[in-house]
Design an enzyme around this catalytic site. Structure first.
Site, PDB file in Angstrom:
ATOM      1  N   PRO A 180      18.073 -49.356 -22.074  1.00  0.00           N
ATOM      2  CA  PRO A 180      18.698 -48.066 -22.384  1.00  0.00           C
ATOM      3  C   PRO A 180      18.590 -47.031 -21.266  1.00  0.00           C
ATOM      4  O   PRO A 180      17.581 -46.950 -20.576  1.00  0.00           O
ATOM      5  CB  PRO A 180      17.926 -47.589 -23.622  1.00  0.00           C
ATOM      6  CG  PRO A 180      16.678 -48.390 -23.660  1.00  0.00           C
ATOM      7  CD  PRO A 180      17.022 -49.705 -23.019  1.00  0.00           C
ATOM      8  N   ASN A 181      19.662 -46.277 -21.157  1.00  0.00           N
ATOM      9  CA  ASN A 181      19.768 -45.125 -20.241  1.00  0.00           C
ATOM     10  C   ASN A 181      19.876 -45.501 -18.765  1.00  0.00           C
ATOM     11  O   ASN A 181      20.068 -44.616 -17.933  1.00  0.00           O
ATOM     12  CB  ASN A 181      18.604 -44.139 -20.444  1.00  0.00           C
ATOM     13  CG  ASN A 181      18.566 -43.617 -21.866  1.00  0.00           C
ATOM     14  OD1 ASN A 181      19.575 -43.113 -22.350  1.00  0.00           O
ATOM     15  ND2 ASN A 181      17.452 -43.773 -22.547  1.00  0.00           N
TER      16      ASN A 181
ATOM     17  N   ARG B 271      20.690 -39.134 -14.701  1.00  0.00           N
ATOM     18  CA  ARG B 271      19.391 -38.912 -15.352  1.00  0.00           C
ATOM     19  C   ARG B 271      18.287 -38.707 -14.306  1.00  0.00           C
ATOM     20  O   ARG B 271      18.162 -39.491 -13.364  1.00  0.00           O
ATOM     21  CB  ARG B 271      19.040 -40.075 -16.299  1.00  0.00           C
ATOM     22  CG  ARG B 271      18.606 -41.336 -15.600  1.00  0.00           C
ATOM     23  CD  ARG B 271      18.265 -42.479 -16.534  1.00  0.00           C
ATOM     24  NE  ARG B 271      17.033 -42.286 -17.268  1.00  0.00           N
ATOM     25  CZ  ARG B 271      16.242 -43.288 -17.660  1.00  0.00           C
ATOM     26  NH1 ARG B 271      16.555 -44.549 -17.401  1.00  0.00           N
ATOM     27  NH2 ARG B 271      15.156 -43.032 -18.349  1.00  0.00           N
TER      28      ARG B 271
ATOM     29  N   TYR C 104      14.653 -41.243 -10.492  1.00  0.00           N
ATOM     30  CA  TYR C 104      15.419 -42.490 -10.375  1.00  0.00           C
ATOM     31  C   TYR C 104      16.419 -42.503  -9.225  1.00  0.00           C
ATOM     32  O   TYR C 104      17.053 -43.531  -8.981  1.00  0.00           O
ATOM     33  CB  TYR C 104      16.139 -42.772 -11.706  1.00  0.00           C
ATOM     34  CG  TYR C 104      15.174 -42.934 -12.863  1.00  0.00           C
ATOM     35  CD1 TYR C 104      14.312 -44.026 -12.911  1.00  0.00           C
ATOM     36  CD2 TYR C 104      15.103 -41.987 -13.877  1.00  0.00           C
ATOM     37  CE1 TYR C 104      13.412 -44.175 -13.961  1.00  0.00           C
ATOM     38  CE2 TYR C 104      14.202 -42.120 -14.935  1.00  0.00           C
ATOM     39  CZ  TYR C 104      13.362 -43.215 -14.964  1.00  0.00           C
ATOM     40  OH  TYR C 104      12.470 -43.366 -15.990  1.00  0.00           O
TER      41      TYR C 104
ATOM     42  N   ASN D 220      14.895 -55.200 -16.632  1.00  0.00           N
ATOM     43  CA  ASN D 220      14.331 -53.857 -16.700  1.00  0.00           C
ATOM     44  C   ASN D 220      14.613 -53.364 -18.122  1.00  0.00           C
ATOM     45  O   ASN D 220      15.684 -52.830 -18.399  1.00  0.00           O
ATOM     46  CB  ASN D 220      14.972 -52.929 -15.672  1.00  0.00           C
ATOM     47  CG  ASN D 220      14.359 -51.537 -15.701  1.00  0.00           C
ATOM     48  OD1 ASN D 220      13.597 -51.205 -16.609  1.00  0.00           O
ATOM     49  ND2 ASN D 220      14.688 -50.727 -14.716  1.00  0.00           N
TER      50      ASN D 220
ATOM     51  N   ALA E 249      12.938 -48.068 -21.566  1.00  0.00           N
ATOM     52  CA  ALA E 249      11.970 -47.566 -22.548  1.00  0.00           C
ATOM     53  C   ALA E 249      11.457 -48.669 -23.476  1.00  0.00           C
ATOM     54  O   ALA E 249      10.317 -48.590 -23.965  1.00  0.00           O
ATOM     55  CB  ALA E 249      12.593 -46.437 -23.360  1.00  0.00           C
TER      56      ALA E 249
ATOM     57  N   GLU F 260      10.015 -58.830 -14.215  1.00  0.00           N
ATOM     58  CA  GLU F 260      10.126 -57.462 -14.743  1.00  0.00           C
ATOM     59  C   GLU F 260      10.285 -56.487 -13.577  1.00  0.00           C
ATOM     60  O   GLU F 260       9.530 -56.555 -12.612  1.00  0.00           O
ATOM     61  CB  GLU F 260       8.839 -57.135 -15.514  1.00  0.00           C
ATOM     62  CG  GLU F 260       8.754 -55.707 -16.018  1.00  0.00           C
ATOM     63  CD  GLU F 260       7.363 -55.372 -16.568  1.00  0.00           C
ATOM     64  OE1 GLU F 260       6.406 -56.137 -16.328  1.00  0.00           O
ATOM     65  OE2 GLU F 260       7.248 -54.320 -17.225  1.00  0.00           O
TER      66      GLU F 260
ATOM     67  N   HIS G  96      10.923 -52.279 -12.520  1.00  0.00           N
ATOM     68  CA  HIS G  96      11.070 -50.847 -12.824  1.00  0.00           C
ATOM     69  C   HIS G  96      11.402 -50.110 -11.548  1.00  0.00           C
ATOM     70  O   HIS G  96      10.761 -50.347 -10.504  1.00  0.00           O
ATOM     71  CB  HIS G  96       9.802 -50.283 -13.457  1.00  0.00           C
ATOM     72  CG  HIS G  96       9.474 -50.964 -14.738  1.00  0.00           C
ATOM     73  ND1 HIS G  96      10.178 -50.731 -15.899  1.00  0.00           N
ATOM     74  CD2 HIS G  96       8.577 -51.935 -15.019  1.00  0.00           C
ATOM     75  CE1 HIS G  96       9.701 -51.509 -16.849  1.00  0.00           C
ATOM     76  NE2 HIS G  96       8.739 -52.254 -16.351  1.00  0.00           N
TER      77      HIS G  96
ATOM     78  N   ARG H 145       2.827 -42.914 -13.863  1.00  0.00           N
ATOM     79  CA  ARG H 145       3.478 -41.968 -14.778  1.00  0.00           C
ATOM     80  C   ARG H 145       2.669 -41.802 -16.081  1.00  0.00           C
ATOM     81  O   ARG H 145       1.471 -42.052 -16.094  1.00  0.00           O
ATOM     82  CB  ARG H 145       4.926 -42.414 -15.004  1.00  0.00           C
ATOM     83  CG  ARG H 145       5.733 -42.400 -13.678  1.00  0.00           C
ATOM     84  CD  ARG H 145       7.168 -42.808 -13.862  1.00  0.00           C
ATOM     85  NE  ARG H 145       7.882 -41.835 -14.706  1.00  0.00           N
ATOM     86  CZ  ARG H 145       9.075 -42.078 -15.259  1.00  0.00           C
ATOM     87  NH1 ARG H 145       9.679 -43.251 -15.064  1.00  0.00           N
ATOM     88  NH2 ARG H 145       9.655 -41.158 -15.998  1.00  0.00           N
TER      89      ARG H 145
HETATM   90  C1  DQA Z   1      12.048 -47.521 -16.110  1.00  0.00           C
HETATM   91  C2  DQA Z   1      10.714 -46.880 -16.498  1.00  0.00           C
HETATM   92  C3  DQA Z   1      10.638 -46.670 -18.004  1.00  0.00           C
HETATM   93  O1  DQA Z   1       9.395 -46.095 -18.347  1.00  0.00           O
HETATM   94  C4  DQA Z   1      11.739 -45.738 -18.442  1.00  0.00           C
HETATM   95  O2  DQA Z   1      11.724 -45.594 -19.859  1.00  0.00           O
HETATM   96  C5  DQA Z   1      13.093 -46.150 -17.959  1.00  0.00           C
HETATM   97  C6  DQA Z   1      13.231 -46.703 -16.626  1.00  0.00           C
HETATM   98  C7  DQA Z   1      12.200 -47.664 -14.590  1.00  0.00           C
HETATM   99  O3  DQA Z   1      13.091 -48.408 -14.173  1.00  0.00           O
HETATM  100  O4  DQA Z   1      11.468 -47.025 -13.815  1.00  0.00           O
HETATM  101  O5  DQA Z   1      14.092 -45.931 -18.642  1.00  0.00           O
HETATM  102  O6  DQA Z   1      12.096 -48.821 -16.669  1.00  0.00           O
END
Ligand code: DQA
Length: 143
Positions: free
Chosen positions: A9-10, A17, A22, A73, A76, A97, A99, A106
């Site tokens: 998501p997002n 965002r 990011y 990825n 959240a 995985e 990020h 964080r």
């Molecule tokens: C994320 C880190 C997560 O904590 C966050 O909720 C994201 C992006 C990252 O790519 O740094 O949406 O996965």
């Protein structure tokens, strides 16, 4: 080699965002970067994004016997989803995985990753390049 890249998501809001965390590049930029790199490396790649946990689980399941590696990825859902962990365990496909941000620096609630337990490697804090390093990891793992 066929690699499935899954974004939670997002991540479709990249560029809009929280650019201080990011970056200013967009989701389309990310997809182009991954596709170009896959072409250079001679691997087939499919990129999937959803804001819905069940859709992510469905996509992981559909990779069974169809893909040799997964880059994920879960955004959240990293920090909440046992369903995504179980899906990755179910298909038994080598998974990395990723990020974009350095999640380890964080908030406390970002310190838990469920999916990590099913992954051969975790890459954090490298921005979009993390996806490319994940592809490298899967290629090396397949040799
Ligand atoms: C994320 C880190 C997560 O904590 C966050 O909720 C994201 C992006 C990252 O790519 O740094 O949406 O996965």
């Amino acid at each position: 080699m066929k690699i499935l890249v899954i974004n939670g998501p997002n991540l479709n809001m990249l560029g809009i965002r929280e650019p201080d965390i990011y970056g200013k590049n967009t989701y389309d930029d990310l997809c182009a970067l991954i596709t170009d790199y896959a072409n250079i490396k001679g691997v087939e790649v499919k990129i999937f994004q959803s804001n819905h946990e069940g859709a992510l689980v469905d996509e992981i399941q559909s990779a069974y016997k169809n893909f040799d590696g997964i880059v994920i990825n879960p955004a959240a859902y990293t920090h909440t989803s046992v369903a995504i962990l179980d899906a990755v365990k179910s298909v038994g496909i080598p998974t990395v995985e990723v990020h974009i941000s350095a999640v380890e620096t964080r908030e406390d609630f970002r310190q838990i990753s469920y999916v990590r337990k099913a992954c051969i490697k975790t890459i954090t804090g490298l921005g979009f390049d993390g996806y490319l390093r994940a592809i490298d990891t899967l290629i090396d793992n397949g040799k």
